[in-house]
Design an enzyme around this catalytic site. Sequence first.
Site, PDB file in Angstrom:
ATOM      1  N   HIS A 539       1.080  -1.044   0.094  1.00 46.25           N
ATOM      2  CA  HIS A 539       0.047   0.253  -0.013  1.00 46.25           C
ATOM      3  C   HIS A 539       1.182   1.393  -0.317  1.00 46.25           C
ATOM      4  CE1 HIS A 539       0.767   0.653   4.434  1.00 46.25           C
ATOM      5  NE2 HIS A 539       0.856  -0.501   4.618  1.00 46.25           N
ATOM      6  N   CYS A 558       3.100  -4.648   6.751  1.00 48.22           N
ATOM      7  CA  CYS A 558       2.559  -4.652   5.528  1.00 48.22           C
ATOM      8  C   CYS A 558       3.906  -3.774   4.706  1.00 48.22           C
ATOM      9  CB  CYS A 558       1.819  -3.598   5.461  1.00 48.22           C
ATOM     10  SG  CYS A 558      -0.614  -4.511   6.081  1.00 48.22           S
TER      11      CYS A 558
END
Length: 643
Positions: A539, A558
């Site tokens: 992301h 992440c």
Amino acid sequence: MGGGVQAKGFHRDHVQTGPLSVCIVVDDHFVRELCAECRHCLTALCIAGPRCWRGNMYVDEQNIIPRETGIWGRAGLKYPEICHSEGQRLGCGFINYRFRKHWSPMRILILLSLLMVSLTAKADLRGELQSLTEHLVVDGGSQLPSGGRVHLPVIVEDFYSRQDYQAAWQDRQQAQRMLDLLRGSFDDGLSPDDYHYSELMALWSLRNDEWPEKDRARARFDVLLTDGILLYIQHMAKGKVDPRLLDPTFNYAQLDFDIHTISGQLQQAIAEDSIDEILERLRPAMPFYYQMVAALRHYRALAASGEFRALPTDVVLKPGQEYPVVPDLAERLVQLGYLPSAGPDRRYGGAVQDAVRVFQRDHGLDVDGIVGAQSYHFLNMTPAERVDALRVNLDRVRWIAQDLSDEMLVVNVAGYELYYIRGDELLWETPVMVGTIAHQTPIFTKRLRYLEFNPTWTVPRSIIGRSLLPKFKADQSYIAEQNYLLYDRRGEVVNPASIDWANANMGNFPYRVVQQPWESNALGRVKFMFPNSYAIYLHDTPSRYLFSRSARAFSSGCVRVKEPLRLAELLLDDSQQWSLSQVEAVVDSRKPQVRVPMEREVDVMLMYWTTSPARDGRMQFHADIYGKDAPALAILDAPPEAS
């Protein structure tokens, strides 16, 4: 030639009158008469029964068909031209190639005597192989009766039982090539002695005729070579180290070594003499692998030279000043491939400073040209340490080499880099941030399913308890300021003022926390979804200033991408609907959760490599941020365990 056909390439004495010096050679399939001087085959008697298949020579009651790839070709022997009409037959498949001499009754008697000796020896060897291999699985627990161990006892026993306990390595030249292959495992960062190389060479140096307890020693050699080849094939196919011992999340597909399948395939490979080709096909095809193999040779040679000395680290080197250590620094940069030559100049600057900046970039350091503690750490990394790092990472490439897609996003967690690869081409790369030491990015692979622009962020419970709940309790206005909404179990929005924050804890906080799309959303403007049980994805991030750091382990697991909109454009690969300007327009519209499915198969591969390819063909060496190298090296250096 007495009506026979003159053989091409034979020793000239073969076509002359008078005595001819010959010798008799016996193996499990033929009694052969060879010229004692040039070792060409003059006669052959098949002793393997009414029908046999050996290499590519087929012998039955009607035909003898030698081929160039057959047993004689592999032994380096040339064929006589065959005159079937002149051949004499005896038992199964005997041919006498006629020269100016003929077989006497005494010669036939001697040959038949040798046949009986060969058949007896063959039976003894078969018995030894049966006894030895059955012992492995019944009594020995992989231990050989006379000491030592077999690493794949179940597969080895199945292999020999499938071929009725006949010896596998009867072709000497083939056996010699197999020994050479095992020795070559060293070049791939493996240990030849894992495959019994030293013991096999000790037995091989004695040769059959000199082996004590000949049949037992020959059976031992045969079994050890079979086991060594099988284990080497397994290690090249999926690595020596089992990645699941180090990373329980590892889910890459690896070859399944089914016992019966492997046994049959090895039999076929020996018959076709194709084991070296199989190993070459199993060797990872990634250019990165071959770069590491070349670097491994280089650093082994540097370690053997004894020319590597640690640089003193007590002075920070700044451009434009003179230091006694600068000539030694220049020499170190030559050794590592960053300078073509070194000189005596003590002033730090110019080509030496430029080389230091490239070195810093390749090692994930701040590129400032100043030589301080971090730069010294990598400059003083010994050749032996670099060899170890390369060996570990060569094995890591073997872990995944059989599960490579045509199109993939490869994240090297240790290098803080993302590579977009299509076919054999590196299309694009960009820096990334990964999980902290406490919240490490897991190692696994999944298929990329969709992109989502202007995403919401549903906060994992672990992050709520660790980070958000303490902030909410301290200041409820933080919830609205950061654009969070709280949802109850019915999916309805909850007013933060209705919650008893003084007594709130994770045990009585049932709310789902969702951050709405906006410029400070933790996921930024786009996320790349490959659904998995770890809630890990790629992301954007609002904290883009952190990309200026050389070490970028900042996330909760992440992977944050530096140029996410460019990555979206490349992945969607549609200049009509998804050019970069159109991607930016969707983001700027602030329309929430615009989901775009992937129409191609693209895999996301999260890996951990502490070496990786750099520009100009060099290797980058990265800090082992998660401490994974040492346990992998310990297993790599340990003797293999039986399986």
